[in-house]
Every structure is written in structure tokens, then in C-alpha cells.
Design a protein around this motif. Structure first.
Motif, PDB file in Angstrom:
ATOM      1  N   ALA A  78      14.017  -7.126  19.744  1.00 30.17           N
ATOM      2  CA  ALA A  78      12.869  -5.975  20.024  1.00 30.17           C
ATOM      3  C   ALA A  78      13.222  -4.524  19.401  1.00 30.17           C
ATOM      4  O   ALA A  78      12.185  -3.768  19.111  1.00 30.17           O
ATOM      5  CB  ALA A  78      12.927  -5.880  21.426  1.00 30.17           C
ATOM      6  N   ASP A  79      14.451  -4.198  19.237  1.00 30.74           N
ATOM      7  CA  ASP A  79      14.922  -3.169  18.516  1.00 30.74           C
ATOM      8  C   ASP A  79      14.630  -2.981  17.277  1.00 30.74           C
ATOM      9  O   ASP A  79      14.728  -1.856  16.687  1.00 30.74           O
ATOM     10  CB  ASP A  79      16.341  -2.573  18.942  1.00 30.74           C
ATOM     11  N   ARG A  80      14.360  -4.118  16.644  1.00 30.44           N
ATOM     12  CA  ARG A  80      13.868  -4.043  15.120  1.00 30.44           C
ATOM     13  C   ARG A  80      12.463  -4.512  15.081  1.00 30.44           C
ATOM     14  O   ARG A  80      12.170  -4.771  13.626  1.00 30.44           O
ATOM     15  CB  ARG A  80      15.079  -5.050  14.438  1.00 30.44           C
ATOM     16  N   VAL A  81      11.709  -4.439  15.939  1.00 30.47           N
ATOM     17  CA  VAL A  81      10.155  -4.823  15.364  1.00 30.47           C
ATOM     18  C   VAL A  81       9.565  -3.287  15.882  1.00 30.47           C
ATOM     19  O   VAL A  81       9.488  -3.133  17.075  1.00 30.47           O
ATOM     20  CB  VAL A  81       9.721  -5.984  16.454  1.00 30.47           C
ATOM     21  N   ARG A  82       8.614  -3.055  14.966  1.00 31.60           N
ATOM     22  CA  ARG A  82       7.598  -2.052  15.211  1.00 31.60           C
ATOM     23  C   ARG A  82       6.246  -2.320  15.043  1.00 31.60           C
ATOM     24  O   ARG A  82       5.681  -2.921  13.821  1.00 31.60           O
ATOM     25  CB  ARG A  82       8.117  -0.822  14.423  1.00 31.60           C
ATOM     26  N   ILE A  83       5.471  -2.158  15.955  1.00 33.74           N
ATOM     27  CA  ILE A  83       3.834  -2.401  15.800  1.00 33.74           C
ATOM     28  C   ILE A  83       3.160  -1.237  15.558  1.00 33.74           C
ATOM     29  O   ILE A  83       3.045  -0.445  16.537  1.00 33.74           O
ATOM     30  CB  ILE A  83       3.216  -3.353  16.710  1.00 33.74           C
ATOM     31  N   VAL A  84       2.589  -1.057  14.536  1.00 36.30           N
ATOM     32  CA  VAL A  84       2.202   0.350  14.237  1.00 36.30           C
ATOM     33  C   VAL A  84       0.565   0.596  14.550  1.00 36.30           C
ATOM     34  O   VAL A  84      -0.038   1.445  14.979  1.00 36.30           O
ATOM     35  CB  VAL A  84       2.155   0.610  12.723  1.00 36.30           C
ATOM     36  N   GLY A  85      -0.226  -0.529  14.551  1.00 29.83           N
ATOM     37  CA  GLY A  85      -1.687  -0.401  14.640  1.00 29.83           C
ATOM     38  C   GLY A  85      -2.260  -0.303  13.418  1.00 29.83           C
ATOM     39  O   GLY A  85      -1.743  -0.564  12.497  1.00 29.83           O
ATOM     40  N   ALA A  86      -3.694  -0.091  13.415  1.00 34.75           N
ATOM     41  CA  ALA A  86      -4.569   0.081  12.170  1.00 34.75           C
ATOM     42  C   ALA A  86      -4.461   1.450  11.631  1.00 34.75           C
ATOM     43  O   ALA A  86      -4.323   2.452  12.653  1.00 34.75           O
ATOM     44  CB  ALA A  86      -5.950  -0.098  12.544  1.00 34.75           C
ATOM     45  N   VAL A  87      -4.260   1.426  10.355  1.00 36.01           N
ATOM     46  CA  VAL A  87      -4.141   2.595   9.545  1.00 36.01           C
ATOM     47  C   VAL A  87      -5.283   2.651   8.329  1.00 36.01           C
ATOM     48  O   VAL A  87      -5.683   1.657   7.918  1.00 36.01           O
ATOM     49  CB  VAL A  87      -2.655   2.831   8.977  1.00 36.01           C
ATOM     50  N   THR A  88      -5.621   3.666   7.960  1.00 32.76           N
ATOM     51  CA  THR A  88      -6.455   4.036   6.965  1.00 32.76           C
ATOM     52  C   THR A  88      -5.834   3.383   5.526  1.00 32.76           C
ATOM     53  O   THR A  88      -4.709   3.241   5.567  1.00 32.76           O
ATOM     54  CB  THR A  88      -6.671   5.446   6.395  1.00 32.76           C
ATOM     55  N   PRO A  89      -6.642   3.033   4.575  1.00 31.08           N
ATOM     56  CA  PRO A  89      -6.157   2.483   3.129  1.00 31.08           C
ATOM     57  C   PRO A  89      -5.222   3.365   2.473  1.00 31.08           C
ATOM     58  O   PRO A  89      -4.123   2.859   2.055  1.00 31.08           O
ATOM     59  CB  PRO A  89      -7.396   2.312   2.312  1.00 31.08           C
ATOM     60  N   GLU A  90      -5.332   4.689   2.585  1.00 31.45           N
ATOM     61  CA  GLU A  90      -4.370   5.552   2.196  1.00 31.45           C
ATOM     62  C   GLU A  90      -2.938   5.595   2.854  1.00 31.45           C
ATOM     63  O   GLU A  90      -1.900   5.571   2.027  1.00 31.45           O
ATOM     64  CB  GLU A  90      -5.129   7.068   2.248  1.00 31.45           C
ATOM     65  N   GLU A  91      -3.193   5.404   4.228  1.00 32.23           N
ATOM     66  CA  GLU A  91      -1.763   5.337   4.965  1.00 32.23           C
ATOM     67  C   GLU A  91      -0.886   4.125   4.710  1.00 32.23           C
ATOM     68  O   GLU A  91       0.179   3.921   4.480  1.00 32.23           O
ATOM     69  CB  GLU A  91      -1.993   5.523   6.573  1.00 32.23           C
ATOM     70  N   LEU A  92      -2.081   3.091   4.401  1.00 32.83           N
ATOM     71  CA  LEU A  92      -1.484   1.833   4.142  1.00 32.83           C
ATOM     72  C   LEU A  92      -0.569   1.697   2.915  1.00 32.83           C
ATOM     73  O   LEU A  92       0.221   1.194   2.934  1.00 32.83           O
ATOM     74  CB  LEU A  92      -2.519   0.600   4.360  1.00 32.83           C
ATOM     75  N   ALA A  93      -1.271   2.452   1.865  1.00 36.36           N
ATOM     76  CA  ALA A  93      -0.368   2.493   0.576  1.00 36.36           C
ATOM     77  C   ALA A  93       0.753   3.171   0.934  1.00 36.36           C
ATOM     78  O   ALA A  93       1.984   2.789   0.256  1.00 36.36           O
ATOM     79  CB  ALA A  93      -1.197   3.443  -0.218  1.00 36.36           C
ATOM     80  N   ALA A  94       1.260   4.053   1.609  1.00 37.52           N
ATOM     81  CA  ALA A  94       2.358   4.615   1.751  1.00 37.52           C
ATOM     82  C   ALA A  94       3.276   3.510   2.726  1.00 37.52           C
ATOM     83  O   ALA A  94       4.393   3.876   2.518  1.00 37.52           O
ATOM     84  CB  ALA A  94       2.148   6.039   2.791  1.00 37.52           C
ATOM     85  N   TRP A  95       2.813   2.962   3.622  1.00 39.58           N
ATOM     86  CA  TRP A  95       3.501   1.796   4.513  1.00 39.58           C
ATOM     87  C   TRP A  95       4.047   0.758   3.211  1.00 39.58           C
ATOM     88  O   TRP A  95       5.304   0.153   3.246  1.00 39.58           O
ATOM     89  CB  TRP A  95       2.498   1.326   5.267  1.00 39.58           C
ATOM     90  N   TYR A  96       3.129   0.237   2.246  1.00 37.99           N
ATOM     91  CA  TYR A  96       3.574  -0.606   1.214  1.00 37.99           C
ATOM     92  C   TYR A  96       4.830   0.022   0.397  1.00 37.99           C
ATOM     93  O   TYR A  96       5.901  -0.628   0.227  1.00 37.99           O
ATOM     94  CB  TYR A  96       2.423  -0.847   0.329  1.00 37.99           C
ATOM     95  N   ARG A  97       4.519   1.418   0.111  1.00 41.98           N
ATOM     96  CA  ARG A  97       5.609   1.720  -0.583  1.00 41.98           C
ATOM     97  C   ARG A  97       7.036   1.871  -0.216  1.00 41.98           C
ATOM     98  O   ARG A  97       8.045   2.087  -0.689  1.00 41.98           O
ATOM     99  CB  ARG A  97       5.374   3.147  -1.179  1.00 41.98           C
TER     100      ARG A  97
END
Ligand code: UDP
Length: 423
Positions: free
Chosen positions: A279-298
Motif C-alpha cells: 500500500a505504501d508503494r501504490v498511488r492513485i492520482v485520478g483523472a488529469v488533463t492531457p498536458e498533465e498526463l504528458a508530465a506523468w509519462y515523462r
């Protein structure tokens, strides 16, 4: 050319919202790409928002029109079935019965919009092209019974749609095979894989923070529904020490509430993580905008993709465009977009051990990750640009309207080439 994109269930205006998924991304990007090629594009969506104007400019050459049909509120896609007759008749009324007025070609997205397109063109013939974005026959075969594939008549209606449409656009060879099993004529089928926004999803640019330094990041992206297999990844994480799993995506649009902490699938995943001691290594972020998603991918070391069924799968390609290698179940379109041992690793579907092993091995091998990353960027740029997808679709439209591509037969022969590969 005047092009009508019928997408009653996925509006470009909903992009980045909590219920947005692959179809929203696809329709919005296709409309933009066709508009940029100087076509006159109208995207017809079901009216969900009383406040928004009926006609809205969306991009150069592209207008989004909200068509009233059913309650003016957001509905789960398959609940719009009873309103598709009204939707289709409203389109027919808009397009009128004069030749030379209204769209030259109608391209419907998803089976329900396909039905509306057939209703809209019943009296005044206009060529209809359909992209299914998933087929009930495959979903019924592959998904467990309690994750049903929409309303009962869907499979039969998809078959009828396939026999009446002028062209069916499949997004992968896997889908062509499924269409063949359904009895859709091969000559009416053409493969055009979706594109990826390579201006937004790039290797350079901002990256999302690492809240827990020292952990490698496994990212997984998609709507929070069991069939996306986030549960398999939580289980796999037990055998991937030194890594965190970040899940980005929105709650199930079919099941309110839309609040991430109250979301049943988010709770189930957290509970599963507790059970497996991660549980301490799982994070659920929720929906983000496509721009924010690009930053998550990177920010990710690897994208993990574990769906039980995936007709196409945009997220592996978006990650690849950002230079992130992919570890994925070899299902549907993913088995074709990810090249095993070149841009990522493919493992057998639902094999949690194989997923864990592949993640562990790749996270421990930086040289391999770097080599996959550069091959991934090349593959997306050369094969999955929206320019390429829109140009191929333009040729399909020209064929069905009797335009230049039909005259020189270019589209027909490329179709045959592609189909011969799968037969
Ligand atoms: N997406 C997004 N924000 C999120 C999660 C996903 O904009 O928080 C987008 C993502 O960029 C992708 C789409 O939603 O384009 C998901 O598409 P995919 O084909 O992977 O899955 P689908 O939603 O069609 O099941």
C-alpha cells in the motif's frame, strides 16, 4: 471536403474530464488533423450541457455541434441507445434533402453513433464510414461475464452496421480478424491505426514529481475499471521491489460517485495493495488533463499496461512518444503497436508472474530501457503520427465519395495489401 464526424458518446469538449477516454482523444485529434488539411469538419455530439452553445468552434476548420437527443446530462455511453433514433433524425433534418448540401461523408465513432449515422442517411444517401473502437463479440469472448459488453443487441447491431456501412475502419489486424469472424466483408474493411499527438507527448518537457525519491516509477493509465487490470499490477508489485505504481485515470463513468476517494475501484485497489503489503508503494492520482498526463509519462521509468482486452490502446503509444518503454499484456492492438524486445516487452495476458518478471528485469537494466526508449520514439514518429492517420482516412473518404483516390484505385490496392497480410 465536408466531413461529419458523428460521436454522440464522446465529445472533444469532454477531453481531460473525469469520463474522458480513448474515443474522446481519438475524435478530437482526428477532427483537428482533418481541419488542418483544409477540410470542413463538424463533430456531432449528444447535447449534455445546457450552458454550452449549440455550435462551438473547436479548432481551425472544426466545429462541434451539440445535438439534442435524450436528457441534457452526461450518460454512460451505452445508456444512450434509446436516443440514437432521435439523434439520427436530428442529423438528417440538419443536413436536409438537397444534393450538394450537408456532409460529403459521414464518419461514425462507436457502434451507437454508427446506428445514428445509418438513420441519418436512410432517406438521403451519403457514404457512411464507421470506426467501432471495440467490438462486443470480442469483449464477450474475452471479458468475464460480469463485465458485460453493453446492451444485449449490441453484437447483432454491430454486425448489421458492418454490412451496411460503405467502409469499416479497423485499427489493428486483430480487429480485422474479429470483423471477419463477425462476417463483415473484407473488401469493405481498411486498417488505419489511430494516431498519437506527437506535439503534446514528447520526450522533453516538464515531468511530474517523485514524491518518494529512490523508487523506480511504474505508471499505468486509463479509466478506473477492473478490465484495465490495475489489480494485476498491484499484485505484481509485490515481486518488484524498489518500485512504486502510479495509476492515473478517472473513475468509471457508468458508476458515480466521481470522487476518486469514494470510487469503488480505487478503494478495491487500495485494499488489494494492503493485502499484498504494498500500500505504501501504490498511488492513485485520478483523472488529469492531457498536458498533465504528458508530465506523468515523462516521470515514469516504464509504462505498465495490463488490460484484459484492448481494441487499440492509446496509452502505450503516448508513453512511447514520450520515450518511455512499455511492459504490456499482448492483447488486441497492443500486440501490434508494442514491438516485443524492441520498444518494450510483451507478456501473456493475465500472467501476473510474467508481468512482474518483465518489470523487474527492465527496471534493473538501464541500457535496455534507453534502447527501447529511442526505438519507441522512432516507431511512434514514423508510424503513428496523426498526419499519417488523417491522410489515410482522407483516402478512404475519397474512395467512398468517388473522389481521386477511387479513380486511381490507390486506396483499394493498399487495402488489399493490408488485408493479404492478415489472411
Ligand atoms: N487520459 C487522459 N487523462 C487521464 C487518463 C487518460 O486524458 O487522466 C486519456 C489518455 O491520454 C488516452 C485516453 O485517455 O488518450 C485513454 O485511451 P485508451 O485507448 O488507453 O483507453 P480507453 O479509455 O479507450 O479504454
Amino acid at each position: 471536403m465536408r466531413i461529419a464526424l458523428v460521436s454522440a458518446q464522446a465529445s472533444p469538449l469532454g477531453l481531460g474530464g473525469p469520463t474522458a477516454g480513448g474515443r474522446h482523444t481519438h475524435v478530437a485529434a482526428l477532427a483537428r488533423a482533418l481541419g488542418a488539411m483544409s477540410h470542413e469538419v463538424t463533430v456531432y455530439v449528444r447535447r449534455e450541457d445546457r450552458a454550452a452553445p449549440e455550435r462551438l468552434p473547436f479548432a481551425p476548420g472544426v466545429t462541434v455541434e451539440q445535438v439534442p437527443a435524450g436528457p441534457v446530462e452526461s450518460l454512460p455511453a451505452d445508456d444512450t441507445l434509446p436516443h440514437m433514433g432521435d439523434f439520427g433524425r436530428a442529423l438528417a433534418a440538419r443536413w436536409g434533402d438537397e444534393a450538394g448540401v450537408g456532409p460529403d461523408v459521414v464518419h461514425a465513432h462507436y457502434w451507437l453513433s454508427g446506428l445514428a449515422a445509418l438513420t441519418a442517411t436512410a432517406d438521403v444517401r451519403r457514404p457512411v464510414v464507421v470506426t467501432y473502437h471495440g467490438l462486443a463479440s470480442a469483449e464477450r469472448r474475452i471479458l468475464p461475464v460480469d463485465h458485460n459488453a453493453g446492451p444485449g443487441p449490441r453484437a447483432g447491431m454491430e454486425r448489421t452496421l458492418g454490412s451496411l456501412a460503405d467502409r469499416v475502419v479497423a485499427q489493428s489486424e486483430d480487429e480485422v480478424a474479429e470483423l471477419g469472424r463477425m462476417g463483415v466483408r473484407r473488401a469493405a474493411t481498411v486498417i488505419v491505426p489511430s494516431g498519437v499527438d506527437t506535439e503534446l507527448f514528447t520526450p522533453s518537457g516538464a515531468a511530474a514529481d517523485h514524491r518518494r525519491p529512490g523508487l523506480r516509477r511504474i505508471l499505468s493509465v486509463g479509466p478506473l475499471v477492473p478490465r484495465k487490470g490495475f489489480g494485476d499490477l498491484v499484485e505484481a508489485l509485490r515481486r518488484v521491489p524498489g518500485a512504486e505504481l502510479v495509476v492515473v485515470g478517472g473513475p468509471d463513468p457508468a458508476r458515480p460517485p466521481r470522487d476518486i476517494d469514494a470510487d469503488p475501484e480505487a478503494r478495491r485497489l487500495i485494499q488489494l495493495a494492503d493485502t499484498h503489503g504494498v500500500a505504501d508503494r501504490v498511488r492513485i492520482v485520478g483523472a488529469v488533463t492531457p498536458e498533465e498526463l504528458a508530465a506523468w509519462y515523462r516521470s515514469a521509468d516504464v509504462l505498465a499496461c495490463a488490460p484484459w482486452y484492448e481494441p487499440f490502446g492509446l496509452t502505450p503509444l503516448e508513453a512511447m512518444a514520450c520515450g518511455v518503454p512499455v511492459v504490456a499484456y499482448a492483447v488486441g492492438g497492443i500486440g501490434e503497436s508494442v514491438i516485443d524486445n524492441v520498444t518494450g516487452v510483451l507478456v501473456p495476458p493475465r500472467d501476473v508472474n510474467a508481468m512482474a518478471g518483465a518489470l523487474r528485469a527492465l527496471l534493473g537494466d538501464e541500457v535496455r530501457r534507453m534502447s527501447f526508449a529511442s526505438a519507441a520514439i522512432d516507431r511512434v514518429r514514423s508510424r503513428y503520427s496523426w498526419e499519417r492517420a488523417a491522410t489515410e482516412l482522407e483516402r478512404v473518404y475519397q474512395t467512398v465519395t468517388g473522389g481521386p483516390a477511387a479513380a486511381d484505385g490507390a486506396e483499394e490496392s493498399s487495402e488489399e495489401d493490408e488485408l493479404s497480410e492478415v489472411s
